[in-house]
Design a protein around this motif. Structure first.
Motif, mmCIF file in Angstrom:
data_model
loop_
_atom_site.group_PDB
_atom_site.id
_atom_site.type_symbol
_atom_site.label_atom_id
_atom_site.label_comp_id
_atom_site.label_asym_id
_atom_site.label_seq_id
_atom_site.Cartn_x
_atom_site.Cartn_y
_atom_site.Cartn_z
ATOM 1 N N GLY A 73 0.711 -1.266 -0.193
ATOM 2 C CA GLY A 73 -0.008 -0.063 0.273
ATOM 3 C C GLY A 73 0.855 1.228 0.149
ATOM 4 N N PHE A 74 0.355 2.314 0.589
ATOM 5 C CA PHE A 74 0.811 3.667 0.741
ATOM 6 C C PHE A 74 1.057 4.003 -0.698
ATOM 7 N N LEU A 75 -0.155 4.346 -1.498
ATOM 8 C CA LEU A 75 -0.134 4.357 -2.924
ATOM 9 C C LEU A 75 -0.453 5.866 -3.166
ATOM 10 N N THR A 76 -0.482 6.841 -2.231
ATOM 11 C CA THR A 76 -1.055 8.153 -2.624
ATOM 12 C C THR A 76 -0.203 9.069 -2.880
ATOM 13 N N ALA A 77 1.291 8.820 -3.163
ATOM 14 C CA ALA A 77 2.106 9.785 -3.371
ATOM 15 C C ALA A 77 1.727 10.536 -4.865
ATOM 16 N N PRO A 78 1.900 12.049 -4.885
ATOM 17 C CA PRO A 78 1.532 12.676 -6.354
ATOM 18 C C PRO A 78 2.807 12.751 -7.119
ATOM 19 N N ASP A 79 3.961 12.373 -6.588
ATOM 20 C CA ASP A 79 5.061 13.107 -7.412
ATOM 21 C C ASP A 79 5.490 11.693 -8.205
ATOM 22 N N ALA A 81 8.467 10.184 -8.638
ATOM 23 C CA ALA A 81 9.637 9.432 -7.688
ATOM 24 C C ALA A 81 8.775 8.726 -6.782
ATOM 25 N N GLY A 82 7.862 9.330 -5.991
ATOM 26 C CA GLY A 82 7.400 8.663 -4.736
ATOM 27 C C GLY A 82 6.490 7.579 -5.515
ATOM 28 N N ARG A 83 5.744 7.524 -6.514
ATOM 29 C CA ARG A 83 4.896 6.602 -7.032
ATOM 30 C C ARG A 83 5.673 5.456 -7.380
ATOM 31 N N ALA A 84 6.656 5.802 -8.048
ATOM 32 C CA ALA A 84 7.640 4.752 -8.630
ATOM 33 C C ALA A 84 8.090 4.070 -7.306
ATOM 34 N N ALA A 85 8.508 4.637 -6.263
ATOM 35 C CA ALA A 85 9.079 3.941 -5.260
ATOM 36 C C ALA A 85 7.882 3.062 -4.676
ATOM 37 N N ARG A 91 5.368 -4.428 -5.641
ATOM 38 C CA ARG A 91 5.569 -5.540 -6.399
ATOM 39 C C ARG A 91 6.785 -6.506 -5.679
ATOM 40 N N ALA A 92 7.557 -5.832 -4.764
ATOM 41 C CA ALA A 92 8.185 -6.775 -3.738
ATOM 42 C C ALA A 92 7.694 -7.148 -2.936
ATOM 43 N N ALA A 129 -2.672 3.068 -9.279
ATOM 44 C CA ALA A 129 -1.832 2.255 -8.742
ATOM 45 C C ALA A 129 -2.217 0.699 -8.753
ATOM 46 N N LEU A 130 -3.283 0.411 -8.391
ATOM 47 C CA LEU A 130 -4.187 -0.856 -8.456
ATOM 48 C C LEU A 130 -4.056 -1.466 -9.961
#
Length: 282
Positions: A73-79, A81-85, A91-92, A129-130
């Protein structure tokens, strides 16, 4: 000569690792085997520390089935880089769940980014993200399970606060990719939850069922305020019956964040949990 085997825990019972956080993974495996518990819910941090492959072997050798892994989870980053991380970390987490042999990865969706007041926008980023993670998870035999958290967590931890909101997100995707978590601690207060459980059952969306009680006054910080079964105001048996009526046949995980329990002997806590489960859930 070995002694008699311990009596089996109630059918469907699962012990979430956080309830006996004081136990290491080997202690958890041994303690569950000694108490006749055959199902556990695990958390990523101790699994990673021990090693996912080694953890999978440990629980398997103890005769345990992993009912869920928490958390993605923790999928709300708007930027970007944050989204990619976040996508990479999830996935891990999917891969770790697959190694452990569980088909359920619990998602705590994430709170509002700093300075934001846009709940709707944050939920749309979860959906985006989902759309990427769902097919990846299904390809590993894992379903993403959106857990709605009590509204007091909406700002910093989870903008998905009700079962209806979780289903609104999940139903955009195939049921084998995205389901929901029913957690009594987070949902007991919602007078729409009965209807939403029916809805979840009709679409085959209930991926996990978790139990803890609500006690007051809440402690400072609120995250660690979950009550032992039967100590609070949640009708735990009602939830168990409604979830079963909705067609859910999976495990009931007892997941209690409570420092008072963590300060005690793990075996005593587990014995008490099993007794409370028999008296207040069955």
């Amino acid at each position: 000569m070995s002694g008699p085997a311990p009596p089996a825990a109630p059918a469907g019972f699962s012990l979430n690792q956080q309830t006996v956080r004081q136990w290491s993974l080997p202690e958890l495996a041994a303690g569950c085997a000694a108490a006749g518990v055959r199902r556990v819910g695990l958390w990523r941090e101790p699994v990673r520390e021990y090693g996912a492959t080694a953890a999978a072997r440990l629980v398997r050798d103890a005769g345990l089935t992993v009912t869920s892994l928490c958390r993605g989870g923790f999928l709300t980053a708007p930027d970007p880089a944050g989204r990619a991380a976040a996508l990479a970390d999830n996935r891990a987490a999917v891969e770790e769940a697959a190694v452990l042999g569980t088909d359920t990865l619990v998602l705590v969706s994430g709170g509002l980014p700093p300075g934001s007041r846009d709940l709707a926008g944050a939920r749309e980023r979860i959906a985006d993200a989902l759309a990427e993670l769902g097919p990846f998870a299904a390809g590993h035999g894992v379903r993403l399970a959106i857990e709605p958290l009590h509204p007091m967590y909406a700002a910093d931890r989870c903008v998905v606060s009700t079962l209806g909101q979780a289903l609104d997100l999940a139903e955009r995707f195939p049921a084998r990719q995205v389901g929901v978590v029913v957690d009594t601690y987070h949902l007991w207060w919602d007078d729409t939850v009965a209807a939403q459980l029916v809805r979840a059952g009709e679409s085959g969306r209930i991926a996990a069922f978790q139990l803890a009680d609500w006690v007051t006054p809440l402690p400072e910080g609120v995250l660690l305020g979950r009550g032992q079964l039967g100590d609070g105001c949640v009708d735990l048996r009602w939830f168990r019956e409604r979830v079963a009526s909705a067609g859910y046949t999976g495990a009931a995980e007892v997941e209690i964040f409570n420092p008072a329990l963590w300060a005690r002997e793990g075996a005593d806590v587990l014995a008490e949990v099993l007794d409370r489960y028999r008296h207040h859930v069955l």
